[in-house]
Design an enzyme around this catalytic site. Structure first.
Site, PDB file in Angstrom:
ATOM      1  N   GLU A 192      45.691  16.327 132.781  1.00 56.27           N
ATOM      2  CA  GLU A 192      44.423  16.255 133.528  1.00 56.27           C
ATOM      3  C   GLU A 192      44.628  15.184 134.581  1.00 56.27           C
ATOM      4  OE1 GLU A 192      42.146  18.332 133.074  1.00 56.27           O
ATOM      5  OE2 GLU A 192      42.229  19.010 130.995  1.00 56.27           O
ATOM      6  N   CYS A 252      37.339  11.591 138.117  1.00 57.63           N
ATOM      7  CA  CYS A 252      38.264  12.495 138.815  1.00 57.63           C
ATOM      8  C   CYS A 252      37.562  13.744 139.316  1.00 57.63           C
ATOM      9  CB  CYS A 252      39.438  12.847 137.909  1.00 57.63           C
ATOM     10  SG  CYS A 252      38.911  13.406 136.306  1.00 57.63           S
TER      11      CYS A 252
END
Ligand code: ADP
Length: 483
Positions: free
Chosen positions: A253, A287
């Site tokens: 990720e 993010c």
């Protein structure tokens, strides 16, 4: 440390034992710079000891009926919820986010544990119609083995519970290396897992300042069959390369550069509220947060005015202040980066509408900022800002918006705002992203697959897909069946 959080450990966890070390490193409160605790600064040998423990514990944990693993995970979930307030206080002290956000993160983090406690019971294989009269085919799902997890500081509880609960539900054991900025949250959730009955060796936590050496120990070990990492694309690439020699399964990720596109036919108020939520949560240190806000010409001025007004209602203060909606950034590097990106944008013609300066609360505080007239080639539109800065790009046509949005090596989250259902479909399908919010600025939850495409990563977390990441499919062919 405050009274509520003193019950949580400051030692690392290997094979069910709390490990201290003569070598330690300090954990600082980003709001004040004061020291919260010293934690062990462990090394590659310690990481190998943790792998030994996880390897030893694996057969028994994998052999446990899923229902029994589920019961333990369910207890862990309940303990996390029962400790919401003390965990939130600890998180705010260690990571800086406002208390109201920290409380939400604990509940969000716990939701994965609840989900995987349930989902672990559904690791179904299937039967396959045969190609030969005397044979029968089926598949079974088996846990992949020992997992290594390397996690970031921006969601110091949820990024751990999301990985650990899915791995444990599948029957894997795990070694976690949390961020050096937020080891206390990792140790706190590990303690609650131990209290819930997770056996020795099943969940280990290695605290260290030497991420590179510990990372090498974890990726270099053949017994570690899977690496799950959340962090920067830069470090993700290092870990990807390091995992090649042992052909590890990977979930990565990585970074994002999320576009948030507001079309002329958007609901203005909704898009402003969503942009605020996406952009300023965790002071912009997520993010999936809107890194580029693309606004169509016809609505641009009204959107900027509305965003300006909404931004003026934000309250910069230490996270423990109940009024706080924007806490400190994580460290001095984060402040330096935000300032550099703004300076570059302004030098190339962008305009700071509001903010753009450090905040008087302390060296790690930054004022909420809106910068307009951003062009796609500026650094601020290509790098993760990771600060409370809304960066606005003006566009004219749908095709132009899609082209700008996709002109990035990243592909994690994207958002679009339009009341036209055909446009919403068209654009959602055209966006190169793992997740698209349509008239929504926040969407992450335990039942939905979280992850990116392109250089934002591999694999998915949460949801049914999140369990699959920790399972291997084994094909069984039964022959010699007579009629
Ligand atoms: P961020 O910029 O969000 O801090 P990083 O990718 O630098 O993201 O850090 C995410 C995690 O990766 C942290 O736990 C950090 O300690 C770890 N990390 C950083 N460099 C390495 C490395 N070379 N090997 C393994 N882990 C690393």
């Amino acid at each position: 440390m405050n009274a509520q959080s003193t019950t949580f450990p400051t030692a690392a966890l290997i094979d069910g034992k709390w490990i201290t070390s003569s070598k330690t490193f300090p954990v600082l409160d980003p709001a004040t710079g004061s020291k919260l605790a010293d934690v062990p600064d462990l090394n590659a040998d310690d990481a190998r000891r943790a792998i030994d423990a996880a390897h030893q514990a694996f057969p028994a944990w994998a052999a446990k009926p899923a229902k029994d693993r589920s019961a333990i995970l369910r207890r862990w979930y309940e303990l996390l919820l029962a400790e919401t307030e003390s965990l939130a206080q600890l998180m705010t002290a260690e990571q800086g986010k406002p208390l109201c956000e920290a409380r939400k993160e604990v509940v969000y983090g716990a939701s994965f544990v609840e989900w995987f406690a349930e989902e672990g019971k559904r690791a179904y294989g299937h039967t396959i119609p045969t190609t030969g009269a005397s044979r029968r085919y089926l598949t079974i799902k088996q846990p992949i083995g020992v997992v290594a997890a390397i996690t970031p500081w921006n969601f110091p509880i949820a990024m751990i519970t999301r990985k650990v609960s899915s791995a444990l539900a599948a029957g894997c054991t795990i070694v976690v290396k949390p961020s050096e900025e937020t080891p206390l949250c990792a140790l706190a959730v590990a303690k609650l897992a131990v209290d819930a009955g997770v056996p020795a060796g099943v969940f280990n936590v290695i605290t260290t300042m030497d991420a590179a050496s510990v990372g090498q120990a974890l990726t270099g070990d053949d017994r570690v069959r899977k690496l799950t990492f959340t962090g920067s694309t830069e470090v993700g690439k290092i870990l990807y390369r390091q995992s090649a020699d042992t052909i590890k399964k990977l979930t990565l990720e990585l970074g994002g550069n999320a576009p948030l596109i507001v079309f002329d036919d958007a609901d203005l108020e909704r898009s402003i509220a969503a942009a605020m939520a996406s952009k300023f949560r965790n002071a912009g240190q997520t993010c999936v947060c809107a890194n580029r806000i693309l606004v169509q010409s016809g609505i641009y001025d009204r959107f900027v005015a509305g965003l300006h007004e909404a931004t003026s209602k934000l309250h910069v203060a230490p996270g423990r202040d109940p009024q706080s909606t924007i806490g400190p950034l994580i460290n001095a590097d984060a402040i330096t980066k935000v300032k550099a990106l703004l300076a570059d944008a302004v030098a190339k013609g962008a305009k700071i509408e509001v903010g753009g300066t450090p905040d008087a609360h302390g060296p790690l505080f930054f004022t909420p900022t809106i910068v307009t007239g951003v062009k796609p080639r500026m650094a601020i539109a290509n790098e993760e800002i990771f600060g409370p800065v809304a960066s606005l790009i003006r566009f004219d046509t749908e095709a132009e918006a899609i082209a700008i949005a996709n002109d990035t090596p990243y592909g994690l989250a994207a958002y679009l705002f339009s009341q036209n259902v055909s446009r919403a479909w068209r654009v959602a399908e055209a966006l190169e992203a793992g997740m698209v919010g349509i008239n929504e600025g926040m969407f992450s939850n335990e039942v939905a697959p979280f992850g990116g495409v392109k250089q934002s990563g591999l694999g998915r977390e949460g949801a049914q897909e999140g369990l699959e990441e920790y399972l291997e499919t084994k094909f069984l062919c039964i022959g010699g069946i007579t009629s």
